[in-house]
Design an enzyme around this catalytic site. Structure first.
Site, PDB file in Angstrom:
ATOM      1  N   SER A  15      21.025  24.947  -0.252  1.00  0.00           N
ATOM      2  CA  SER A  15      20.314  24.064  -1.270  1.00  0.00           C
ATOM      3  C   SER A  15      21.270  23.035  -1.777  1.00  0.00           C
ATOM      4  O   SER A  15      22.736  23.336  -1.656  1.00  0.00           O
ATOM      5  CB  SER A  15      19.863  24.733  -2.634  1.00  0.00           C
ATOM      6  OG  SER A  15      20.908  25.303  -3.429  1.00  0.00           O
ATOM      7  N   ASP A  16      21.111  22.017  -2.304  1.00  0.00           N
ATOM      8  CA  ASP A  16      22.129  21.085  -3.112  1.00  0.00           C
ATOM      9  C   ASP A  16      22.288  21.761  -4.279  1.00  0.00           C
ATOM     10  O   ASP A  16      21.455  22.943  -4.727  1.00  0.00           O
ATOM     11  CB  ASP A  16      21.240  19.571  -3.448  1.00  0.00           C
ATOM     12  CG  ASP A  16      22.448  18.744  -3.459  1.00  0.00           C
ATOM     13  OD1 ASP A  16      23.502  19.121  -3.970  1.00  0.00           O
ATOM     14  OD2 ASP A  16      22.060  17.397  -3.414  1.00  0.00           O
ATOM     15  N   TRP A  17      23.221  21.539  -4.929  1.00  0.00           N
ATOM     16  CA  TRP A  17      23.687  22.205  -6.017  1.00  0.00           C
ATOM     17  C   TRP A  17      22.637  22.067  -7.278  1.00  0.00           C
ATOM     18  O   TRP A  17      22.711  21.205  -8.033  1.00  0.00           O
ATOM     19  CB  TRP A  17      25.165  21.790  -6.545  1.00  0.00           C
ATOM     20  CG  TRP A  17      26.352  22.634  -5.667  1.00  0.00           C
ATOM     21  CD1 TRP A  17      27.205  23.238  -6.277  1.00  0.00           C
ATOM     22  CD2 TRP A  17      26.463  22.820  -4.287  1.00  0.00           C
ATOM     23  NE1 TRP A  17      28.213  23.774  -5.324  1.00  0.00           N
ATOM     24  CE2 TRP A  17      27.743  23.550  -4.083  1.00  0.00           C
ATOM     25  CE3 TRP A  17      25.616  22.348  -3.208  1.00  0.00           C
ATOM     26  CZ2 TRP A  17      28.134  23.934  -2.948  1.00  0.00           C
ATOM     27  CZ3 TRP A  17      26.099  22.861  -2.069  1.00  0.00           C
ATOM     28  CH2 TRP A  17      27.432  23.446  -1.742  1.00  0.00           C
TER      29      TRP A  17
END
Length: 754
Positions: free
Chosen positions: A236-238
């Site tokens: 995932s992106d953060w």
């Protein structure tokens, strides 16, 4: 190790792992690494930003850097700079540097490259991305990934998918038709997976068709896993995960975030509780762990293979030489009337350099692309150090940039705050106090006065990482800091002034570009940028870059605004019930992104896609295009359907046409030329762009030398996505093949028939 052997070992490991240990592996246990299982000698996955080099070290639970002296690195050219080279070999070599440096710093994954389509010219992260064109992206991202992964480190291609703006980036729902999705926004990612063999991929922040990307089964399962056969790790992106159940059931493998409550991430303790309550399946967790372990085996992170893993290295002289070579081919000469460039340094007694960007360093800025560079050569330093003591170089700042207030908090801690007022930040940029206005007036007057008394003037202007930055879009493409006024006034007193435009994104030059004789475009091109600029200005390097994106006159000229509804509209009452979003944006521009829109709708641009001049000249001759036998042999039986060839996987890459020509360097110095090949179909049964890039080749020629160039076009070059047939198809009939020096500088149009 063979895939079946790796899978067998993974099955054995899965039997030994407890539920808690599995869950520990699938979420962040620090800001940049996942959880380890020491009992079974399973290491953490150590990650780092980003696309321009390996980011500095951070503590486990703090966004304030550690402050050590051992994490300085090679500052690499941005992805936009790499794309401007149109050079596949340089893309590979740039990847080798990034991969070796990541491994040398002990990383397992480098979070790049970024390949989102440049849909709007004001996207704050465009400098991180490659192009507005999916074909150019596809051709360059594959060698870049292969170069990175040679060092037993995974590239992480991002952001999948449709992450085309920073405005409401976590909360914008994108509605898009299937044809535009397949023709424009997915090809780069598909190439990264199928041809680049990318080991990891990052899910995007936004929503697509009502569901966040990192929880999106259509995107991650139907397309990525099932259709493309991807077995790599999805990260995932953060702070892009919002729901435990949805993320658990999706193909997402690792959840990362910006907060320090690692055990409370959606795929942490809440997932363990969900499994115990019967609300989530442990088999879904097993699948995630399987992908992580498979990547570990491929990267030689575990088992006996770890003894063979490459060590990497960073900050070597070889790396600095390589990034300089990439930078040399990234500069784009937009205009050079009267052959103003190159300047001669022989007998040059004095030179005036103007502009804040001449002295500004850019490495440690831009958001997560920031780099702690071992050094960065500014334009002023590059020019002065190469000219030496026989030339007096005078510097005038020319325009004032208000300094940022430094905070003890990292911007990243608040970057995903749902209540972050992006509009307030954008508006704050516009607020100019009387004190700032006075400083700008003084600096401008001083620079203009000096320019009137110098024969040779270099004016370095453009953007910086207050504007080319993660988290915020510009609200227009006007140059900030009243630079237009500075440029106009300098040109008024010295028409021979050389304009150097340093930026990672399109800017409006319409007020003065016709008055300027010379405009040289410089991207954020790494630690050697100032030296390369000096090399080009004084003719030691001949510029050979071409624009990987169009340069419109105004923000409003782009299709996303003219046809679409950027940055989005309020949700309808029905949408509010169905999705966790703030706004919806319908991509009504469809396939008409970048040059496809400008050409189709006759919208003039400052400089077109593929434009770039040289200090020498090139002549094309004997241009021919012929159809290969493939198109005859395979246009029958199961491939034939209503006058269209259905392109299944077995034939997509088969050659269908061959373009041949001779290219001669008709000038007086060595140079490199990019031959661009576009395909169009004027009588198509469906609406299509006038022409689309489908091939290119870069050649190097000494003065007077010639080269025979061949560009092969696969059957996919003639296709469009048929939504009814859920596949790419190529129509029977006549096609136009355009061979040119840019989108607008076409040397010949050949017609072929399939």
């Amino acid at each position: 190790m063979k895939l079946e052997d790796m899978n067998s070992k993974i099955d054995e490991i899965l039997k030994e792992l407890t539920l808690e240990e599995k869950v520990k592996m699938i979420h962040g246990d620090a800001l940049f690494y996942s959880g380890a299982v020491e009992r079974l000698s399973i290491p953490a996955v150590n990650m780092s930003d980003g696309p321009m080099g390996v980011r500095q070290e951070f503590p486990k639970a703090s966004w304030i850097p550690g402050g050590n002296s051992d994490d300085f690195v090679t500052y690499c050219p941005s992805n936009s700079a790499i794309a401007a080279t149109w050079n596949k070999d340089l893309a590979y070599r740039a990847g080798v540097v990034i991969g070796q440096e990541a491994r040398g710093r002990g990383k397992d994954i480098i979070l790049g490259p970024g390949i989102n389509i440049k849909r709007i010219p004001a996207n704050g992260r465009n400098f991180e991305y490659m192009s507005e064109d999916p074909y150019l992206i596809s051709q360059l991202v594959v060698p870049l990934i292969k170069g990175i992964q040679e060092s037993d480190v995974a590239a992480c291609v991002k952001h999948f998918a449709l992450n085309n703006q920073e405005t409401e980036r976590l909360w914008v729902n994108v509605e898009i038709d299937e044809r535009a999705l397949r023709e424009i926004y997915l090809p780069g990612f598909e190439a990264a997976v199928k041809k680049g063999g990318v080991e990891s991929l990052m899910g995007a922040y936004n929503l697509i068709r009502g569901q966040h990307c990192c929880e999106n089964k259509m995107l991650l399962k139907n397309i990525l896993r099932d259709e493309w056969g991807y077995d790599g790790t999805i990260i995932s992106d953060w702070d892009a995960v919002h729901d435990t159940k949805a993320a658990a059931e999706s193909p997402l493998d690792i959840e990362m975030s910006v907060t320090y409550d690692f055990d409370d991430y959606k795929l942490a303790n809440p997932l363990i509780e969900a499994v115990k309550k019967g609300e989530a399946k442990e088999s879904d967790i097993d699948e995630k762990v399987h992908h992580i372990l498979l990547m570990m085996f491929r990267l030689k992170m575990i088992g006996a293979l770890a003894e063979e893993r490459k060590a990497g290295c960073y900050n070597t002289p070889e790396h600095r030489s390589e990034v300089r070579g990439v930078a040399e081919e990234s500069f784009v000469l937009l205009k050079n009337d009267d052959n103003r460039l190159p300047l001669s340094d022989k007998g040059l007694k004095e030179l005036l350099v103007i502009g804040d960007n001449a002295e500004r360093l850019h490495a440690l800025g831009g958001g997560s692309a920031e780099i702690k560079a071992l050094y960065e050569i500014s334009p002023l330093m590059g020019i002065k150090s190469q000219l030496g003591g026989n030339t007096k170089v005078t510097y005038k700042r020319g325009y004032y940039v208000s300094p940022k207030e430094e905070s003890q908090e990292s911007w990243q801690e608040k970057s995903t705050d749902e209540n972050l007022d992006q509009g307030a930040v954008v508006n704050a940029r516009k607020q100019v106090s009387d004190e700032v206005r006075k400083k700008r007036d003084e600096l401008r007057a001083e620079a203009v006065e000096a320019a009137a008394h110098f024969k040779d003037v270099i004016l370095v202007v453009g953007l910086n990482h207050d504007y080319d930055v993660e988290g915020f879009d510009r609200d227009d493409i006007t140059l900030p800091y009243e630079q237009d006024r500075l440029i106009e006034e300098v040109l008024e007193v010295n028409p021979d002034t050389v304009i150097v435009m340093m930026a990672g994104n399109a800017v409006s030059m319409g007020k003065w570009k016709d008055k300027a004789k010379t405009i040289l475009w410089q991207w954020y091109c790494g630690m050697e940028g100032g030296n390369v600029l000096a090399d080009i200005i004084f003719g030691r390097v001949n510029p050979s870059g071409k624009l990987p994106e169009s340069m419109p006159y105004r923000m409003e000229d782009c299709g996303a605004i003219a046809l679409g509804e950027y940055p989005g509209r309020p949700l309808t009452d029905e949408e509010k019930k169905l999705m966790n979003a703030h706004i919806t944006e319908e991509y009504k521009d469809g396939i008409y992104v970048g040059y496809r829109y400008y050409e189709k709708y006759n919208v003039p641009v400052q400089y077109c896609f593929g434009h770039g001049l040289s200090y020498t000249t090139f002549e094309y001759s004997d241009i021919t295009a012929v159809i290969d036998e493939f198109s005859v042999k395979n246009s029958k039986d199961k491939y034939q359907d209503g006058g269209e060839i259905i392109l299944d996987e077995s034939i997509k890459d088969k050659m269908a046409a061959k373009v041949s020509l001779n290219v001669k360097n008709t000038g007086k110095r060595f140079g490199k030329e990019i031959i661009e090949v576009y395909v169009g179909k004027s009588d198509s049964r469906v609406d299509r762009p006038v022409k689309e890039l489908k091939g290119f080749e870069k050649v190097s020629l000494e003065a007077g030398a010639s080269s025979h160039v061949t560009v092969e076009l696969p059957i996919m070059a003639f296709s469009y996505y048929n939504e009814a047939k859920k596949n790419f198809v190529a129509e029977n009939g006549k096609y136009q093949i355009y061979v040119g020096k840019s989108l607008e500088d076409i040397q010949k149009v050949c017609e072929v028939e399939i």
